[in-house]
Structures are given as C-alpha cells and as structure tokens.
Design an enzyme around this catalytic site. Sequence first.
Site, mmCIF file in Angstrom:
data_model
loop_
_atom_site.group_PDB
_atom_site.id
_atom_site.type_symbol
_atom_site.label_atom_id
_atom_site.label_comp_id
_atom_site.label_asym_id
_atom_site.label_seq_id
_atom_site.Cartn_x
_atom_site.Cartn_y
_atom_site.Cartn_z
ATOM 1 N N THR A 1 -1.004 5.914 2.516
ATOM 2 C CA THR A 1 -2.164 5.105 2.923
ATOM 3 C C THR A 1 -1.871 4.386 4.229
ATOM 4 O OG1 THR A 1 -2.716 4.777 0.591
ATOM 5 C CG2 THR A 1 -3.747 3.303 2.173
ATOM 6 N N ILE B 1 0.868 -1.173 0.000
ATOM 7 C CA ILE B 1 0.000 0.000 0.000
ATOM 8 C C ILE B 1 0.910 1.229 0.000
ATOM 9 C CG2 ILE B 1 -2.034 -1.045 1.016
ATOM 10 C CD1 ILE B 1 -1.203 -0.153 3.723
ATOM 11 N N ASP B 2 0.410 2.323 -0.567
ATOM 12 C CA ASP B 2 1.223 3.516 -0.769
ATOM 13 C C ASP B 2 1.678 4.132 0.550
ATOM 14 O OD1 ASP B 2 0.964 3.265 -3.500
ATOM 15 O OD2 ASP B 2 -0.707 4.683 -3.651
ATOM 16 N N ARG B 3 2.701 4.953 0.453
ATOM 17 C CA ARG B 3 3.266 5.606 1.635
ATOM 18 C C ARG B 3 2.211 6.362 2.434
ATOM 19 N NH1 ARG B 3 8.676 9.385 1.654
ATOM 20 N NH2 ARG B 3 8.655 9.923 3.858
#
Length: 339
Positions: free
Chosen positions: A156, A152-154
């Site tokens: 998120t 998952i993105d930084r």
Amino acid sequence: MVKHARRIPPDLSVPVQHVEEEVPREFEGMRLDAYLRRRYPWRSREQYQGMIRRGLVLLNGEPRKSSTSVRWRDEVWVDYGEPGDLEADPGSIPLRVLLEDPVLLVLDKQPGVVVHPVGKNRFNTLTNALHARYRNMEDPSRDIVPKLVHRIDRGTSGVLLVAKTDRARAELGRQFEDREVEKEYLALVRGLPREDGGLVDLPIVPEEPARPGKPRMMTVPVGSGPDARTGWKVEERLRGHALLRLFLYTGRTHQIRVHCAALGHPLVADDQYGDGKALYPSTAAGADAPERGEAPLLDRVALHAARLVFTHPTTGERVAVEAPLPPDMRTALAALRSG
C-alpha cells in the site's frame, strides 16, 4: 529521590541482532509476551511466544514462560539472530515528507516499502530510514526517536503518520483508538459497481483453518464478530474497472480488501481476496490475457492511503494531509481511460 538514567531505545539505523533493557515502570505486571509485542512491534505476539519457548528471550538471565509477569527494572534480553538484509543502507531509503513540525512527521510512503522491521526485513524498512535521519546517539538533547503511529501494508502507498515525541505518540495513538481520525483510501477494483456508493457493515474475523504464512480474513454476519464498517463511493468508472474512494470507520486487518471482495469487486492484483492478476497494457485495453513478454502496469494490491485528518497533539487544530497517487496507479488509470 534517586534519579534513573534515561533509557535509550536501540538505534534501528544499524542492524539489530539482540536487545537488552530494563523494564520501565509503566509496564509493571504485563505478561512477558505482551510486553515484547508492545516494546518491539516488528514481531507478532505469537512469534514472541515461539522465541520464548526456544530460549531466545531471557528475563533476569533466565528463560521464563510467556505468561510470566514482568516487574519494574527486570532485565529483558531478546536474541533476534542475524538480519537477512545486512547489506541494506537505510539512509538511502527515500523519505517523502508531506508535513513536518517539531512533534510529528507525515510521510508519503511508496509501494513496496516495509514500514517496520519484521522477519527478514529488519534493516531495510521505513523505520530504519527514520532512525538513520533522526537519531543522534552522541547528543541526547538532539536524539529524536521516531515512532509510527499506525501502519500500512508493504504494497500500500500513501499517508503515514509518525510521532517525534512520546507525548505526541500517545495522543495520536489515542485518537486512532477512539476513531477520531478520518481515513480515506483510493482503490482500483475489478468490475463496475451497480450503485454509486454505500456502506459495507460486516464484521471481520480470521479465516479458519488459518493458512500458514498469509493470514486471511473473512466477513461474518453482524453480531458474530468485531464490527467493521467501510464507506465507499465511485470516483470514476473505467473499462471493466472502477476507482473507489473508501472511508475507513474501523481498522480491522485487511478491512478494505475484504469488504471490496464482499461487494464483488476485489482490488486489482490482490492474490488473497481476488484473482491476483496484474494489470497489463493489453488487459487494460480489454484483452483476456497479457501479451508475451509484456511488462505489467500494476502488479501490487491497488490500494493508496489518500487522505488523513487528525487533531494536532500540540495545537489542537484539525490537520488534513493528502498524498498524490503513485506513478503505477496513475499509469494504470491512464491506460484504462484510453481508447
């Protein structure tokens, strides 16, 4: 039969400047750039191609092309250069554990934490922290090599699944590939949807021409790209905003952000698919702009991985894990509810 020593993956709790290893048998025949991407996913395939062109990758001591096929027991050497965060202490990065057993680990990832080494962030990531906790280079029988099953993105927050064995990683990865994993997210979006829920069924492809540094995706008509489907429903209507629960049926890059923008309701603080504006106490109360010197309530993409359901790779039972909303989203919701 000749027995070969166990290949020991690099310990990512210490700075990685170069990697040297023999190609395992299962990667026989794979392209060099694809092999590097598979083995060391903190760089993209395009980045590895650039490193190969610059001579930072050697195969059996010699530069090769990206298209070169690797063979079993080939010697691969990769020079990553100096990490940009050598003063970081990965052991100090908190790991919030939601569930753990001998073969897997489920974390509650906090916003702002990078999940795996990439670019200048090669020593202060969640992967480094996991290696600091679980690796044991002195005792191979106790050495656990944690592997991210998904990413998952930084910005998120929320549920992140980690495998502690190769067998668990393979089975859980297969479940993601075969779309057997249920994924639910919570997002704070701009505006109030007319409907209470629905399904966005729009393929997603990279925007062209590509923007350097920040790849941007876009929707296209059905049949013009890989399918992308996101279910959604309104959890709560707020002042000028809505809290949505989203159901991810496919896993395209930036899928939720792109589909919410396609609905006309981009995520709060999304600078790629929305206006990028943070939420402040004054703007939450209805003001057009924040007051001077005001601290933001929420200044990252307002997305939280709330729930993950998968089949346990050992027991075969369905497992559901939920992560609570992080403080910044809870504070933002409280401000939008007040008054």
